[in-house]
Design an enzyme around this catalytic site. Structure first.
Site, PDB file in Angstrom:
ATOM      1  N   TYR A   1       0.867  -1.177   0.000  1.00 51.64           N
ATOM      2  CA  TYR A   1       0.000   0.000   0.000  1.00 51.64           C
ATOM      3  C   TYR A   1       0.903   1.226   0.000  1.00 51.64           C
ATOM      4  O   TYR A   1       1.524   1.557   1.002  1.00 51.64           O
ATOM      5  CB  TYR A   1      -0.915  -0.023   1.218  1.00 51.64           C
ATOM      6  CG  TYR A   1      -1.917   1.101   1.304  1.00 51.64           C
ATOM      7  CD1 TYR A   1      -2.174   1.964   0.238  1.00 51.64           C
ATOM      8  CD2 TYR A   1      -2.645   1.297   2.479  1.00 51.64           C
ATOM      9  CE1 TYR A   1      -3.098   2.982   0.331  1.00 51.64           C
ATOM     10  CE2 TYR A   1      -3.578   2.316   2.586  1.00 51.64           C
ATOM     11  CZ  TYR A   1      -3.801   3.151   1.516  1.00 51.64           C
ATOM     12  OH  TYR A   1      -4.723   4.160   1.617  1.00 51.64           O
TER      13      TYR A   1
ATOM     14  N   LYS B   1      -1.535  -1.467  -3.885  1.00 56.83           N
ATOM     15  CA  LYS B   1      -2.616  -0.487  -3.838  1.00 56.83           C
ATOM     16  C   LYS B   1      -1.979   0.880  -3.988  1.00 56.83           C
ATOM     17  O   LYS B   1      -1.195   1.314  -3.147  1.00 56.83           O
ATOM     18  CB  LYS B   1      -3.373  -0.588  -2.508  1.00 56.83           C
ATOM     19  CG  LYS B   1      -4.470   0.465  -2.348  1.00 56.83           C
ATOM     20  CD  LYS B   1      -5.105   0.388  -0.966  1.00 56.83           C
ATOM     21  CE  LYS B   1      -6.113   1.523  -0.762  1.00 56.83           C
ATOM     22  NZ  LYS B   1      -6.702   1.519   0.589  1.00 56.83           N
TER      23      LYS B   1
END
Length: 299
Positions: free
Chosen positions: A142, A170
């Site tokens: 992320y 992400k």
């Protein structure tokens, strides 16, 4: 049993970063979490991310995190991927959370860039590798430098992608140029972590979304994605433009705050926030209603 994954879409295509419902007195609402999870999967989500920032992970205990994973897996685990946030700015703590998530039945891990301490790229490499080594679960990185303070550089992405369990990223970096290079060079499955950039990121190689607005517009996100995949660029653009008021309205202030307000307006489980987050003012709630209505959301 987890749903079937592919190397191209290891966690499906449309995931919502789920809020954590609390009871009126601020306790963990496991029944509400199960009902919300079922609602989101019924709406078209392939997966749910729990214990992320949208799940108020900074304010939930390790025990609550494990309980939440177990409850959501019980509710939807045969129909959707349950990805558990396990990243902190303490590698040892992250490993403990990763192992607890695996024990609770999670299908994958979300590991955010260590925040505030601003480690160098070698520190990021060792941190993420340690998390990937800690369990048998696939890992989604992320990358959100606006909150963490440091980006995951493309060279670091390429090196991390060599690990067999680091399979996705992400992307909340907000840089389409860097995303293009990182997708091309790393081969990681790329998920948009910035709803306003869902369609642009698809155009440079993303496979899907980890969305906040998915709490209220999952069918529209699915339709946008399907249109893009079938080559109907005009339709995908029309849906994107229709959703602009929602993208804007849900982030006029901190996203958890508006999401819980929106769920409350729809009669769905959400509950209060834990400090330092605070509820919308009446004026902000009216603005949110206008924004959602402009995007076609029924309240």
């Amino acid at each position: 049993m987890a749903p079937t994954s592919t190397p191209q879409t290891p966690f499906g295509r449309v995931l919502t970063a789920m809020v954590t419902p609390f009871t009126a007195d601020g306790a963990l609402d496991l029944d509400g979490a199960q009902r919300l999870a079922a609602h989101l999967v019924d709406a078209g989500n392939d997966g749910l991310v729990v214990n992320g920032t949208t799940g108020e992970s900074p304010t939930t205990s390790d025990a609550e995190k494990a309980q939440l994973v177990r409850a959501v897996v019980e509710a939807v685990g045969d129909r959707a991927f349950v990805v558990a946030g396990a990243g902190t700015n303490d590698t040892r703590h992250s490993l403990e959370l990763a192992r607890a998530a695996q024990d609770a039945g999670a299908h994958g891990l979300l590991a955010v860039t260590p925040y505030y301490s601003k480690p160098p790229q070698e520190g990021l490499l060792r941190h993420f590798t340690a998390i990937a080594d800690a369990t048998d679960l696939p890992v989604m990185l992320y990358d959100i430098p606006g909150r963490s303070g440091v980006p995951i550089n493309t060279e670091t992405m390429v090196r991390l992608a060599e690990h067999p369990r680091i399979v996705a990223n992400k992307d909340a970096k907000g840089d389409l140029g860097r995303a293009s290079w990182a997708i091309a060079r790393s081969g990681l499955a790329w998920y948009s972590g910035d709803d306003m950039l869902n369609l642009p990121l698809l155009s440079v190689g993303a496979v899907g979304f980890v969305s906040v607005v998915g709490h209220v517009v999952t069918p529209e996100l699915r339709a946008l994605l399907d249109a893009h995949l079938t080559g109907d660029v005009t339709k995908a653009t029309e849906i994107h433009q229709k959703l602009l008021p929602v993208f804007t309205g849900m982030f006029r202030t901190q996203g958890v705050i508006t999401t819980k307000a929106a769920l409350d307006l729809q009669g769905l489980p959400a509950g209060p926030l834990r400090l330092p987050l605070v509820e919308l003012s009446p004026e902000e709630t009216e603005q949110l209603k206008r924004d959602l209505a402009a995007g076609g959301v029924q309240l």
